[in-house]
Design an enzyme around this catalytic site. Sequence first.
Site, PDB file in Angstrom:
ATOM      1  N   THR A  66      30.637  42.743  42.177  1.00 33.58           N
ATOM      2  CA  THR A  66      31.490  41.936  41.300  1.00 33.58           C
ATOM      3  C   THR A  66      31.362  42.513  39.898  1.00 33.58           C
ATOM      4  O   THR A  66      30.335  43.100  39.559  1.00 33.58           O
ATOM      5  CB  THR A  66      31.058  40.460  41.276  1.00 33.58           C
ATOM      6  OG1 THR A  66      29.705  40.409  40.825  1.00 33.58           O
ATOM      7  CG2 THR A  66      31.152  39.824  42.642  1.00 33.58           C
ATOM      8  N   GLU A  85      34.642  38.641  46.588  1.00 38.74           N
ATOM      9  CA  GLU A  85      33.966  38.064  47.754  1.00 38.74           C
ATOM     10  C   GLU A  85      34.930  37.740  48.893  1.00 38.74           C
ATOM     11  O   GLU A  85      34.522  37.341  49.967  1.00 38.74           O
ATOM     12  CB  GLU A  85      33.228  36.776  47.345  1.00 38.74           C
ATOM     13  CG  GLU A  85      32.003  36.992  46.471  1.00 38.74           C
ATOM     14  CD  GLU A  85      32.313  37.023  44.971  1.00 38.74           C
ATOM     15  OE1 GLU A  85      33.491  37.279  44.625  1.00 38.74           O
ATOM     16  OE2 GLU A  85      31.395  36.796  44.169  1.00 38.74           O
ATOM     17  N   LYS A 102      35.718  20.941  28.172  1.00 39.75           N
ATOM     18  CA  LYS A 102      35.448  19.530  28.425  1.00 39.75           C
ATOM     19  C   LYS A 102      35.549  18.775  27.104  1.00 39.75           C
ATOM     20  O   LYS A 102      34.682  18.902  26.251  1.00 39.75           O
ATOM     21  CB  LYS A 102      34.070  19.342  29.058  1.00 39.75           C
ATOM     22  CG  LYS A 102      34.070  19.831  30.494  1.00 39.75           C
ATOM     23  CD  LYS A 102      32.777  20.456  30.940  1.00 39.75           C
ATOM     24  CE  LYS A 102      33.013  21.224  32.217  1.00 39.75           C
ATOM     25  NZ  LYS A 102      32.510  22.586  32.205  1.00 39.75           N
ATOM     26  N   TRP A 136      39.214  17.129  31.045  1.00 39.52           N
ATOM     27  CA  TRP A 136      39.208  18.582  31.128  1.00 39.52           C
ATOM     28  C   TRP A 136      40.511  19.158  30.580  1.00 39.52           C
ATOM     29  O   TRP A 136      41.589  18.626  30.844  1.00 39.52           O
ATOM     30  CB  TRP A 136      39.051  19.026  32.587  1.00 39.52           C
ATOM     31  CG  TRP A 136      37.657  18.870  33.101  1.00 39.52           C
ATOM     32  CD1 TRP A 136      36.623  18.224  32.473  1.00 39.52           C
ATOM     33  CD2 TRP A 136      37.137  19.366  34.331  1.00 39.52           C
ATOM     34  NE1 TRP A 136      35.501  18.274  33.238  1.00 39.52           N
ATOM     35  CE2 TRP A 136      35.785  18.976  34.390  1.00 39.52           C
ATOM     36  CE3 TRP A 136      37.669  20.093  35.379  1.00 39.52           C
ATOM     37  CZ2 TRP A 136      34.958  19.292  35.466  1.00 39.52           C
ATOM     38  CZ3 TRP A 136      36.859  20.413  36.462  1.00 39.52           C
ATOM     39  CH2 TRP A 136      35.521  20.020  36.499  1.00 39.52           C
TER      40      TRP A 136
HETATM   41  P1  ADP Z   1      34.881  39.184  38.702  1.00 47.67           P
HETATM   42  O1  ADP Z   1      35.886  38.976  37.577  1.00 47.67           O
HETATM   43  O2  ADP Z   1      33.610  38.423  38.537  1.00 47.67           O
HETATM   44  O3  ADP Z   1      34.711  40.572  39.123  1.00 47.67           O
HETATM   45  P2  ADP Z   1      36.771  39.003  40.736  1.00 47.67           P
HETATM   46  O4  ADP Z   1      37.366  40.250  40.214  1.00 47.67           O
HETATM   47  O5  ADP Z   1      36.403  38.912  42.138  1.00 47.67           O
HETATM   48  O6  ADP Z   1      35.524  38.561  39.942  1.00 47.67           O
HETATM   49  O7  ADP Z   1      37.741  37.854  40.303  1.00 47.67           O
HETATM   50  C1  ADP Z   1      37.791  36.618  40.934  1.00 47.67           C
HETATM   51  C2  ADP Z   1      38.236  35.566  39.983  1.00 47.67           C
HETATM   52  O8  ADP Z   1      39.370  35.976  39.228  1.00 47.67           O
HETATM   53  C3  ADP Z   1      38.681  34.321  40.682  1.00 47.67           C
HETATM   54  O9  ADP Z   1      37.594  33.523  41.060  1.00 47.67           O
HETATM   55  C4  ADP Z   1      39.547  33.666  39.628  1.00 47.67           C
HETATM   56  O10 ADP Z   1      38.779  32.956  38.679  1.00 47.67           O
HETATM   57  C5  ADP Z   1      40.169  34.829  38.944  1.00 47.67           C
HETATM   58  N1  ADP Z   1      41.516  35.055  39.469  1.00 47.67           N
HETATM   59  C6  ADP Z   1      41.912  35.958  40.377  1.00 47.67           C
HETATM   60  N2  ADP Z   1      43.244  35.876  40.579  1.00 47.67           N
HETATM   61  C7  ADP Z   1      43.699  34.867  39.797  1.00 47.67           C
HETATM   62  C8  ADP Z   1      44.976  34.262  39.559  1.00 47.67           C
HETATM   63  N3  ADP Z   1      46.080  34.692  40.153  1.00 47.67           N
HETATM   64  N4  ADP Z   1      45.024  33.237  38.690  1.00 47.67           N
HETATM   65  C9  ADP Z   1      43.933  32.781  38.070  1.00 47.67           C
HETATM   66  N5  ADP Z   1      42.706  33.307  38.237  1.00 47.67           N
HETATM   67  C10 ADP Z   1      42.583  34.336  39.093  1.00 47.67           C
END
Ligand code: ADP
Length: 545
Positions: free
Chosen positions: A186, A331, A442, A447
Amino acid sequence: MLGLMQSQPLLISSLIEFAERHHGDGEIVSRRVEGDIHRYTYRDLAARSRQLANALDEAGLAFGDRVATLAWNGYRHMEMYFGVSGSGRVVHTVNPRLHPEQIAWIMNHAEDQILCFDLTFLPLVQAVHAKCAGVKKWVALCDPDRLPADSGVPGLVSYETWIGAKSSDYAWPQFDENTASSMCYTSGTTGNPKAALYSHRSTVLHAYAAALPDVMCLSARDAVLPVVPMFHVNAWGIPYSAALTGCKLVFPGPALDGKSIYELIEAEKVTYAAGVPTVWQMLLGHLRPAGLKFSTLKRTVIGGSACPPAMITAFQDEFGVEVLHAWGMTEMSPLGTLCTLKNKQLELPKDEQMKILQKQGRAIYGVDMKIVDGDGKELPWDGKTYGDLLVRGPWIIESYYKGENPLIQDAQGRGWFPTGDVATIDADGFMQITDRSKDVIKSGGEWISSIDIENIAMAHPAVAMAACIGMPHPKWDERPIVAITLKPGAELTREELLAFYEGKTAKWQIPDDVVFVDAIPLGATGKMLKTRLREQLKDYRLPGI
Ligand code: ADP
């Protein structure tokens, strides 16, 4: 009684075998780091993947050993996807936008044996190679004549020298479909990097699902440009779905600016593109002032962070390109939901359709989702009640590599992965992300969705990018402020932007302040890095506090 059907493991090698046999002359076009355009076919890809598999055998790599990549989207990276995984090893795509310290940590944690990298990343490799004692082979993804004489990396070989002399005869081994195939850490927008370890089965099932009409709708008729990087969640699985469908593939290499992307789309007659909103922002920024239009592009998948409604409208109304809003996570391989209308919604007025299309969409078969309250009780699908979003399915992780199992068990003993997102789900099954749980503001026990606040700002013609964060407030706990960057040459005052919010959201949700910044910090995958923005604004105080 068991069914009497053939039992064949779902292996990544079957995708490339299928591609070679059924659409061997399908084209794969890559803009290379060298700057030129390279063209070959799925047949070439298959043959060279087998050469790579032979090279890995000769290098003495064991089944399950990790081979790392630090590379842009291109044909050699694609060969690694198939040659490494197909031969039973694990391809570990490393994100080159991470800090060298983090890259060294990740490579040691993964116990990578070989690193293959694009020459763009030579400085990174020079910074990490002394720290990665476990890596026994360093390979530059380039022609032999491009190999720097004094690379500072002992024993560095060019990929072409390494695989060039190997035979393209190779019988892909057959093994358990649950064998690990690839891994991705990640990007660390939330704490320490953790790795998802995908399997052949999860990858092939995801590839099938991704190609479905209500998902990415990929077909042999398409020319697909994955701008989304192959170093992050396997470019949303597009390389695998491409092999399965036989679409033409167009790889952008390192040139991700609006002009280069536009020129590639036009030159290669791209019908379909996929990327995160920040990339499309750059593309629109290039098209508009020059009055350019697309001649072949029909659809684009936008995901990875919330796609501002203004971007959906721009693509659809100004450029005639359909936007498919997608949501997923590292994930989750990564696809979870995609937003396409149902038959009964096709007759709705355009503004009502737009409200639906802004959502993150409906679950793909293979992904089950629910929203729960703080006690784990499932919440109604009414489009209003929001809660923590949990998911389960065969391409969703059970536990992290060498790490914890984060699943939450339900009454039937089934494990659900907590996404860290807060969402609503409506009666038609359309999920909408309210926020990441740590980004929700918050205020006075209520929210406020930072995404909603950003989307309104992004609809203002002067705003290039907007990030909303909560600031401590003695009475309300937190109050939102919005940090913005302006489009080149545009002017906007704090008061004008705050007035723009009037009537678009509840009064108490309107930000308390506007902060003008030169740039919004972006993370390694092009997403806004709110942790960094909070650090930058640590001395900021809300007006009157
Ligand atoms: P990281 O940013 O930790 O690497 P990922 O790349 O796996 O994690 O991104 C996952 C997260 O990105 C999701 O849990 C969500 O918060 C956000 N995300 C992904 N696609 C969207 C979307 N279309 N709209 C809003 N949030 C999104």
